[in-house]
Design an enzyme around this catalytic site. Sequence first.
Site, PDB file in Angstrom:
ATOM      1  N   ALA A   1     -38.926 -45.823  40.210  1.00 27.78           N
ATOM      2  CA  ALA A   1     -40.245 -45.404  40.697  1.00 27.78           C
ATOM      3  C   ALA A   1     -41.331 -45.897  39.761  1.00 27.78           C
ATOM      4  O   ALA A   1     -41.081 -46.201  38.590  1.00 27.78           O
ATOM      5  CB  ALA A   1     -40.326 -43.878  40.777  1.00 27.78           C
TER       6      ALA A   1
ATOM      7  N   TYR B   1     -49.544 -40.111  42.081  1.00 30.05           N
ATOM      8  CA  TYR B   1     -48.138 -40.150  41.653  1.00 30.05           C
ATOM      9  C   TYR B   1     -47.401 -38.905  42.162  1.00 30.05           C
ATOM     10  O   TYR B   1     -46.357 -39.010  42.811  1.00 30.05           O
ATOM     11  CB  TYR B   1     -48.070 -40.241  40.123  1.00 30.05           C
ATOM     12  CG  TYR B   1     -46.710 -39.918  39.562  1.00 30.05           C
ATOM     13  CD1 TYR B   1     -45.631 -40.761  39.804  1.00 30.05           C
ATOM     14  CD2 TYR B   1     -46.507 -38.765  38.811  1.00 30.05           C
ATOM     15  CE1 TYR B   1     -44.374 -40.450  39.306  1.00 30.05           C
ATOM     16  CE2 TYR B   1     -45.257 -38.450  38.303  1.00 30.05           C
ATOM     17  CZ  TYR B   1     -44.195 -39.294  38.558  1.00 30.05           C
ATOM     18  OH  TYR B   1     -42.957 -38.991  38.082  1.00 30.05           O
TER      19      TYR B   1
ATOM     20  N   THR C   1     -40.169 -52.410  35.213  1.00 32.21           N
ATOM     21  CA  THR C   1     -40.490 -51.661  33.985  1.00 32.21           C
ATOM     22  C   THR C   1     -39.256 -51.420  33.121  1.00 32.21           C
ATOM     23  O   THR C   1     -39.377 -51.071  31.952  1.00 32.21           O
ATOM     24  CB  THR C   1     -41.155 -50.297  34.296  1.00 32.21           C
ATOM     25  OG1 THR C   1     -40.338 -49.602  35.239  1.00 32.21           O
ATOM     26  CG2 THR C   1     -42.550 -50.476  34.879  1.00 32.21           C
TER      27      THR C   1
ATOM     28  N   ASP D   1     -55.178 -33.598  33.925  1.00 34.14           N
ATOM     29  CA  ASP D   1     -54.249 -32.827  33.082  1.00 34.14           C
ATOM     30  C   ASP D   1     -54.404 -31.329  33.344  1.00 34.14           C
ATOM     31  O   ASP D   1     -55.481 -30.781  33.115  1.00 34.14           O
ATOM     32  CB  ASP D   1     -54.561 -33.059  31.590  1.00 34.14           C
ATOM     33  CG  ASP D   1     -53.762 -34.183  30.976  1.00 34.14           C
ATOM     34  OD1 ASP D   1     -52.776 -34.628  31.598  1.00 34.14           O
ATOM     35  OD2 ASP D   1     -54.121 -34.615  29.861  1.00 34.14           O
TER      36      ASP D   1
ATOM     37  N   ASN E   1     -41.527 -32.281  31.135  1.00 33.81           N
ATOM     38  CA  ASN E   1     -41.788 -33.419  30.233  1.00 33.81           C
ATOM     39  C   ASN E   1     -40.505 -33.882  29.558  1.00 33.81           C
ATOM     40  O   ASN E   1     -40.040 -33.255  28.608  1.00 33.81           O
ATOM     41  CB  ASN E   1     -42.844 -33.030  29.207  1.00 33.81           C
ATOM     42  CG  ASN E   1     -44.222 -32.920  29.853  1.00 33.81           C
ATOM     43  OD1 ASN E   1     -44.420 -32.102  30.732  1.00 33.81           O
ATOM     44  ND2 ASN E   1     -45.139 -33.766  29.445  1.00 33.81           N
TER      45      ASN E   1
ATOM     46  N   LYS F   1     -44.368 -38.453  45.176  1.00 32.77           N
ATOM     47  CA  LYS F   1     -43.061 -37.813  44.965  1.00 32.77           C
ATOM     48  C   LYS F   1     -42.878 -36.635  45.930  1.00 32.77           C
ATOM     49  O   LYS F   1     -41.775 -36.393  46.424  1.00 32.77           O
ATOM     50  CB  LYS F   1     -42.945 -37.333  43.512  1.00 32.77           C
ATOM     51  CG  LYS F   1     -42.831 -38.469  42.499  1.00 32.77           C
ATOM     52  CD  LYS F   1     -41.412 -39.018  42.444  1.00 32.77           C
ATOM     53  CE  LYS F   1     -41.245 -40.072  41.382  1.00 32.77           C
ATOM     54  NZ  LYS F   1     -39.838 -40.410  41.099  1.00 32.77           N
TER      55      LYS F   1
ATOM     56  N   SER G   1     -44.505 -44.609  37.721  1.00 28.53           N
ATOM     57  CA  SER G   1     -44.714 -43.245  37.215  1.00 28.53           C
ATOM     58  C   SER G   1     -45.911 -43.093  36.279  1.00 28.53           C
ATOM     59  O   SER G   1     -45.912 -42.200  35.432  1.00 28.53           O
ATOM     60  CB  SER G   1     -43.446 -42.759  36.519  1.00 28.53           C
ATOM     61  OG  SER G   1     -43.183 -43.584  35.406  1.00 28.53           O
TER      62      SER G   1
ATOM     63  N   VAL H   1     -34.910 -42.639  31.872  1.00 24.48           N
ATOM     64  CA  VAL H   1     -34.073 -41.546  32.370  1.00 24.48           C
ATOM     65  C   VAL H   1     -32.856 -42.110  33.109  1.00 24.48           C
ATOM     66  O   VAL H   1     -31.735 -41.594  32.973  1.00 24.48           O
ATOM     67  CB  VAL H   1     -34.900 -40.608  33.286  1.00 24.48           C
ATOM     68  CG1 VAL H   1     -34.024 -39.510  33.859  1.00 24.48           C
ATOM     69  CG2 VAL H   1     -36.065 -40.003  32.504  1.00 24.48           C
TER      70      VAL H   1
ATOM     71  N   HIS I   1     -47.043 -41.472  27.105  1.00 17.23           N
ATOM     72  CA  HIS I   1     -46.482 -40.149  26.816  1.00 17.23           C
ATOM     73  C   HIS I   1     -46.673 -39.745  25.361  1.00 17.23           C
ATOM     74  O   HIS I   1     -46.603 -40.577  24.453  1.00 17.23           O
ATOM     75  CB  HIS I   1     -44.993 -40.124  27.188  1.00 17.23           C
ATOM     76  CG  HIS I   1     -44.786 -40.244  28.656  1.00 17.23           C
ATOM     77  ND1 HIS I   1     -43.917 -41.138  29.210  1.00 17.23           N
ATOM     78  CD2 HIS I   1     -45.371 -39.598  29.687  1.00 17.23           C
ATOM     79  CE1 HIS I   1     -43.962 -41.028  30.537  1.00 17.23           C
ATOM     80  NE2 HIS I   1     -44.843 -40.095  30.842  1.00 17.23           N
TER      81      HIS I   1
HETATM   82  N1  UFG Z   1     -51.579 -36.297  25.319  1.00 16.91           N
HETATM   83  C1  UFG Z   1     -52.492 -36.463  24.280  1.00 16.91           C
HETATM   84  N2  UFG Z   1     -52.610 -37.693  23.727  1.00 16.91           N
HETATM   85  C2  UFG Z   1     -51.881 -38.759  24.124  1.00 16.91           C
HETATM   86  C3  UFG Z   1     -50.949 -38.580  25.189  1.00 16.91           C
HETATM   87  C4  UFG Z   1     -50.830 -37.337  25.760  1.00 16.91           C
HETATM   88  O1  UFG Z   1     -53.188 -35.522  23.892  1.00 16.91           O
HETATM   89  O2  UFG Z   1     -52.064 -39.861  23.591  1.00 16.91           O
HETATM   90  C5  UFG Z   1     -51.427 -34.967  25.905  1.00 16.91           C
HETATM   91  C6  UFG Z   1     -51.708 -34.934  27.396  1.00 16.91           C
HETATM   92  O3  UFG Z   1     -53.074 -34.735  27.644  1.00 16.91           O
HETATM   93  C7  UFG Z   1     -50.840 -33.760  27.824  1.00 16.91           C
HETATM   94  C8  UFG Z   1     -49.652 -33.801  26.865  1.00 16.91           C
HETATM   95  O4  UFG Z   1     -50.093 -34.586  25.757  1.00 16.91           O
HETATM   96  O5  UFG Z   1     -51.536 -32.579  27.640  1.00 16.91           O
HETATM   97  C9  UFG Z   1     -48.431 -34.449  27.460  1.00 16.91           C
HETATM   98  O6  UFG Z   1     -48.815 -35.680  28.039  1.00 16.91           O
HETATM   99  P1  UFG Z   1     -47.776 -36.744  28.581  1.00 16.91           P
HETATM  100  O7  UFG Z   1     -48.559 -37.914  29.052  1.00 16.91           O
HETATM  101  O8  UFG Z   1     -46.718 -36.967  27.562  1.00 16.91           O
HETATM  102  O9  UFG Z   1     -47.083 -36.016  29.794  1.00 16.91           O
HETATM  103  P2  UFG Z   1     -47.745 -35.343  31.070  1.00 16.91           P
HETATM  104  O10 UFG Z   1     -47.651 -33.882  30.877  1.00 16.91           O
HETATM  105  O11 UFG Z   1     -49.066 -35.877  31.418  1.00 16.91           O
HETATM  106  O12 UFG Z   1     -46.839 -35.940  32.193  1.00 16.91           O
HETATM  107  C10 UFG Z   1     -45.486 -35.617  32.401  1.00 16.91           C
HETATM  108  C11 UFG Z   1     -44.758 -36.798  32.962  1.00 16.91           C
HETATM  109  C12 UFG Z   1     -45.414 -37.248  34.225  1.00 16.91           C
HETATM  110  C13 UFG Z   1     -45.437 -36.143  35.181  1.00 16.91           C
HETATM  111  C14 UFG Z   1     -46.007 -34.907  34.567  1.00 16.91           C
HETATM  112  C15 UFG Z   1     -45.765 -33.768  35.451  1.00 16.91           C
HETATM  113  O13 UFG Z   1     -44.765 -37.788  32.013  1.00 16.91           O
HETATM  114  O14 UFG Z   1     -44.703 -38.313  34.775  1.00 16.91           O
HETATM  115  O15 UFG Z   1     -45.399 -34.613  33.316  1.00 16.91           O
HETATM  116  O16 UFG Z   1     -46.385 -32.660  35.011  1.00 16.91           O
HETATM  117  F1  UFG Z   1     -46.192 -36.443  36.255  1.00 16.91           F
END
Ligand code: UFG
Length: 316
Positions: free
Chosen positions: A71, A137, A35, A278, A166, A141, A73, A12, A183
């Site tokens: 940060a 995390y 990173t 989650d 996201n 923040k 993350s 970002v 992600h």
């Molecule tokens: N997911 C899968 N399989 C994977 C990876 C992710 O099913 O291999 C799912 C996760 O369970 C979630 C969705 O895809 O339901 C999105 O997951 P991400 O890891 O891409 O993103 P997050 O929603 O967990 O996290 C994002 C940011 C974080 C932040 C968060 C805040 O990446 O830094 O939103 O809500 F903390």
Amino acid sequence: MKLLVTGGAGYVGSVNAARLLEAGHEVVVLDDLSTGHADAVPHGARFVEGDAGDAGSLLAEGFDGVLHFAAKSLVGESMENPAKYWHGNVGTALNLLDAMRDNGTPRLVFSSTAATYGEPEEVPIKESAPTWPTNTYGASKLAIDLAITSYAAAHGLAAVSLRYFNVAGAYMNYGERHTVETHLIPIVLQVALGQREQVQMYGDDWPTEDGTCIRDYVHVVDLADAHQLALQHAEPGTHRIYNLGSGSGFSVKQVIDTCRQVTGHAIPATVAPRRAGDPAVLVASSERAQEELGWKPQRTDLASIVSDAWEFARKH
Ligand code: UFG
């Protein structure tokens, strides 16, 4: 403006640095490369390798503002190694705030997160929602947001926190390439590229229409636009907080299907257990950012967000 961009070698941060340069600002990137990648620092920016908590001597040069992206993350890591997040995120931010105060740096735009809200009571999530982070995390923040509020009130800082949902997509040569990728979209694209066998969907028994989690994907370029608006609208002595999302939710299955359409690859997917921490649904209300900053996300179509991420992933 002369701007310090911490974390400008990261995903970002590098997109923001590139867009700030295009808008005619002078940009200095401060990044410890823990990173980030040195080759992600945009041409035209001055690069200083170092910790954002040691910005004092740089800020003594005189800056109009700081955009603080640097940060840790990773949600999972934050639960296993909280010290890395309390010292690395909160400690660093406090040192940066002190350095800004001591050097009279007037403006701050801070990368906050939807993770400050935890499991939401209402969706879409407004800035007035309760903040009960479910992981370290998000807690780190939130602690920084609270510190910024006090520093703004006491020292006249003009501050804005932007709570990202996201972030996805890419811009030119700047995109997501984490060494440890967690992600969803980059992981799915790695499957399309043959770098992984399959994607695991973390749970298909969530209380959503297709049983998979729903998230609000916001294009990194729209996010960068919001940072520039935040810089323009920041007012001395005030700390404003804005959610940034596209305002619509897509399930994990919908994301994978979109990636199949965009890439033309089959992308095998299996169901795995739920991932700890989650929430089922996270969708932003970005009304406040739209009304007060005049922000209007332009790239809300999931297929074009994925297309941009795909173009970047294929090149890198
Ligand atoms: N997911 C899968 N399989 C994977 C990876 C992710 O099913 O291999 C799912 C996760 O369970 C979630 C969705 O895809 O339901 C999105 O997951 P991400 O890891 O891409 O993103 P997050 O929603 O967990 O996290 C994002 C940011 C974080 C932040 C968060 C805040 O990446 O830094 O939103 O809500 F903390």
